[in-house]
Design an enzyme around this catalytic site. Structure first.
Site, PDB file in Angstrom:
ATOM      1  N   ASP A 141      -3.288   6.260  -0.607  1.00 18.75           N
ATOM      2  CA  ASP A 141      -3.460   6.888  -1.912  1.00 18.75           C
ATOM      3  C   ASP A 141      -2.831   6.123  -3.068  1.00 18.75           C
ATOM      4  OD1 ASP A 141      -0.918   9.544  -1.859  1.00 18.75           O
ATOM      5  OD2 ASP A 141      -0.835   7.449  -1.273  1.00 18.75           O
ATOM      6  N   GLY A 142      -2.744   4.810  -2.958  1.00 20.85           N
ATOM      7  CA  GLY A 142      -2.267   4.045  -4.095  1.00 20.85           C
ATOM      8  C   GLY A 142      -1.548   2.780  -3.696  1.00 20.85           C
TER       9      GLY A 142
ATOM     10  N   PRO B 244       0.844  -1.193   0.000  1.00 19.37           N
ATOM     11  CA  PRO B 244       0.000   0.000   0.000  1.00 19.37           C
ATOM     12  C   PRO B 244       0.881   1.246   0.000  1.00 19.37           C
ATOM     13  CG  PRO B 244      -0.646  -1.534   1.747  1.00 19.37           C
ATOM     14  CD  PRO B 244       0.672  -1.999   1.214  1.00 19.37           C
ATOM     15  N   LYS B 245       0.398   2.314  -0.619  1.00 19.83           N
ATOM     16  CA  LYS B 245       1.123   3.587  -0.613  1.00 19.83           C
ATOM     17  C   LYS B 245       0.559   4.450   0.508  1.00 19.83           C
ATOM     18  CE  LYS B 245       2.735   7.412  -3.441  1.00 19.83           C
ATOM     19  NZ  LYS B 245       2.507   8.385  -2.354  1.00 19.83           N
ATOM     20  N   TRP B 246       1.390   4.673   1.508  1.00 18.67           N
ATOM     21  CA  TRP B 246       0.959   5.394   2.699  1.00 18.67           C
ATOM     22  C   TRP B 246       1.016   6.904   2.476  1.00 18.67           C
ATOM     23  CZ3 TRP B 246      -0.958   2.474   6.600  1.00 18.67           C
ATOM     24  CH2 TRP B 246      -0.702   1.088   6.509  1.00 18.67           C
TER      25      TRP B 246
END
Length: 350
Positions: free
Chosen positions: A185-186, A34-36
Site C-alpha cells: 500500500d505504498g 515498499p510499504k508492507w
C-alpha cells in the site's frame, strides 16, 4: 541493548507525504522500501526464546507460533528486528498480501490459532535492526543498520525475508504503482543518515490514499431503527484528550446488523445494565436531527479513508476500511494525519 522479553522501545514511525520524495530533499539522501500491509512487529530473540511485540506494545507472540519456531530455528544469534508480519494468499504467480487472513490470527482460542498457522502461515519481512549480541544499534545510521541487517538476516529463507531497498526515486515511484497489485500500500522513504528514534515520525510514507487509525467512540442507530447507522470516531490530541473527529457510515443492511453484535461487548452500561447514551454537538446541519449515540469503551481501533481535514475534524463522512486489532487506541493521535502546507488564497486568485 539488553535482549529482553519485554519490548524496550517503540517502533520508529512515518509521516504521510503526498508523493515519493526526491532523495536530495533530505540531508544524506533517502532509501526507499515498499510499504508492507501487515502488523508492525519488533522481534526479540535472546538466542533461545522469542517475543514479538506490536506497534501498540501488545504481545503478538501467542498468535504466530509458526514464526516463533522459524525465528528460533533460523536466526543466527541474539538480535532485535523491526519489520512487518504479513499473510499471503492466491495461486503461485498470482499471490498477494491478504489483510483479512492476517487479522483472523488475533483470536482467543489457541486451537484456532494453531489451525490457522498451519493453513495460512504468516511471514516476517525485516527492514531494520535495533540490536544484536554486541549491543544496541539505535545510535547508528540507517545506512549502517541496514548493512548489519543484511549480514545478520539476509538469505535466512522463508518465512523470514528482507524488504527490498533502493536509493533510486524513479524505481520507488514504479513500486508505488506496480506493487499495489500485490497488496502493498505504498512506499516508505528513510533518511539514510537517521538514527533509530523510537516513537518519532522520522520516515516518510507515500500511499495510494489517505488513511487514519481512529478510536471508535460510539455509534448512532440507523434511521430505520435497526442496526448501526454510523460510527463516531475520535483521535487523541497532544494533551491526551480524546476528540470527536467525525463519523463513518454507508454500511449495507447486513453489515449494520453485524456491527451491533460486534460492538455489543464494548457498550458502556449504567448500574441498571442499560446502555449509556451521549449526544454530539449540534450544528446548522444537524438541526432537528437526532444527535444521540450509544457510548462505547474507547478501545476499538478502525482504519478509515478520508479526503481532507477541516480544522480538527474530517471534512466529509469517511469510509470504514477495516478493524485494526494490532493497534492500541492510545496510539491514535492527530500526529499521523497529513497536514497540507498553508497557502495564501490571494496567490490563487487571478
Amino acid at each position: 541493548m539488553e535482549i529482553s522479553p519485554q519490548p524496550p522501545v517503540s517502533p520508529m514511525l512515518a509521516k504521510a507525504v503526498p508523493a515519493v520524495p526526491e532523495p536530495g530533499s533530505v540531508s544524506g539522501g533517502l532509501g526507499y522500501e515498499p510499504k508492507w500491509d501487515g502488523f508492525r512487529a519488533i522481534v526479540f530473540f535472546d538466542g533461545k526464546d522469542v517475543e514479538i511485540g506490536s506497534r501498540g506494545s501488545k504481545a503478538l507472540t501467542r498468535y504466530f507460533p509458526e514464526l516463533v519456531e522459524a525465528f528460533t530455528r533460523l536466526l543466527p544469534g541474539p538480535c532485535v528486528l523491526d519489520g512487518e508480519i504479513v499473510a499471503r494468499t492466491g495461486a503461485p504467480g498470482a499471490e498477494r498480501l491478504d489483510w483479512e487472513v492476517l487479522t483472523q490470527r488475533i483470536h482467543p482460542a489457541e486451537s484456532r490459532i494453531r489451525k490457522l498457522a498451519a493453513e495460512t502461515p504468516a511471514m516476517f519481512v525485516a527492514f531494520d535492526l535495533l540490536g544484536d549480541a554486541g549491543g544496541s544499534w539505535l545510535d547508528r545510521s540507517f545506512r549502517e543498520r541496514r548493512a548489519r541487517l543484511e549480514a545478520l538476516a539476509g538469505g535466512l529463507g522463508h518465512p523470514v525475508h528482507l524488504s527490498q531497498l533502493t536509493t533510486d526515486a524513479e524505481l520507488a515511484r514504479r513500486w508505488l504503482v506496480e506493487f499495489e497489485g500485490a497488496g502493498l500500500d505504498g512506499v516508505v522513504a528513510k533518511p539514510l543518515d537517521a538514527l533509530y528514534t523510537p516513537g518519532k515520525r522520522v520516515m516518510l510514507k507515500a500511499k495510494h490514499h489517505r488513511t487514519a487509525d481512529v478510536v471508535v467512540l460510539g455509534y448512532r442507530v440507523h434511521a430505520s431503527g435497526s442496526g448501526v447507522g454510523s460510527l463516531l470516531l475520535g483521535l487523541y490530541d497532544r494533551d491526551g484528550a480524546l476528540q470527536n473527529v467525525g463519523g463513518a457510515s454507508a454500511f449495507t443492511d447486513k453489515r449494520r446488523k453485524e456491527l451491533v453484535t460486534e460492538l455489543a461487548p464494548l457498550v458502556v452500561r449504567d448500574e441498571s445494565g442499560d446502555a449509556v447514551h451521549g449526544e454530539t454537538d449540534r450544528s446548522r446541519f444537524s438541526s432537528g436531527k437526532d444527535t444521540s449515540f450509544v457510548r462505547l469503551e474507547p478501545t476499538r481501533v478502525a482504519e478509515v479513508r478520508y479526503d481532507q481535514m477541516e480544522g480538527s475534524r474530517f471534512r466529509h463522512t469517511v469510509q470504514f476500511d477495516r478493524w485494526r486489532p494490532d493497534r492500541d487506541a492510545r496510539s491514535c493521535t492527530f500526529d499521523q494525519l497529513e497536514r497540507p502546507v498553508a497557502y495564501d488564497l490571494s496567490d490563487v486568485m487571478v
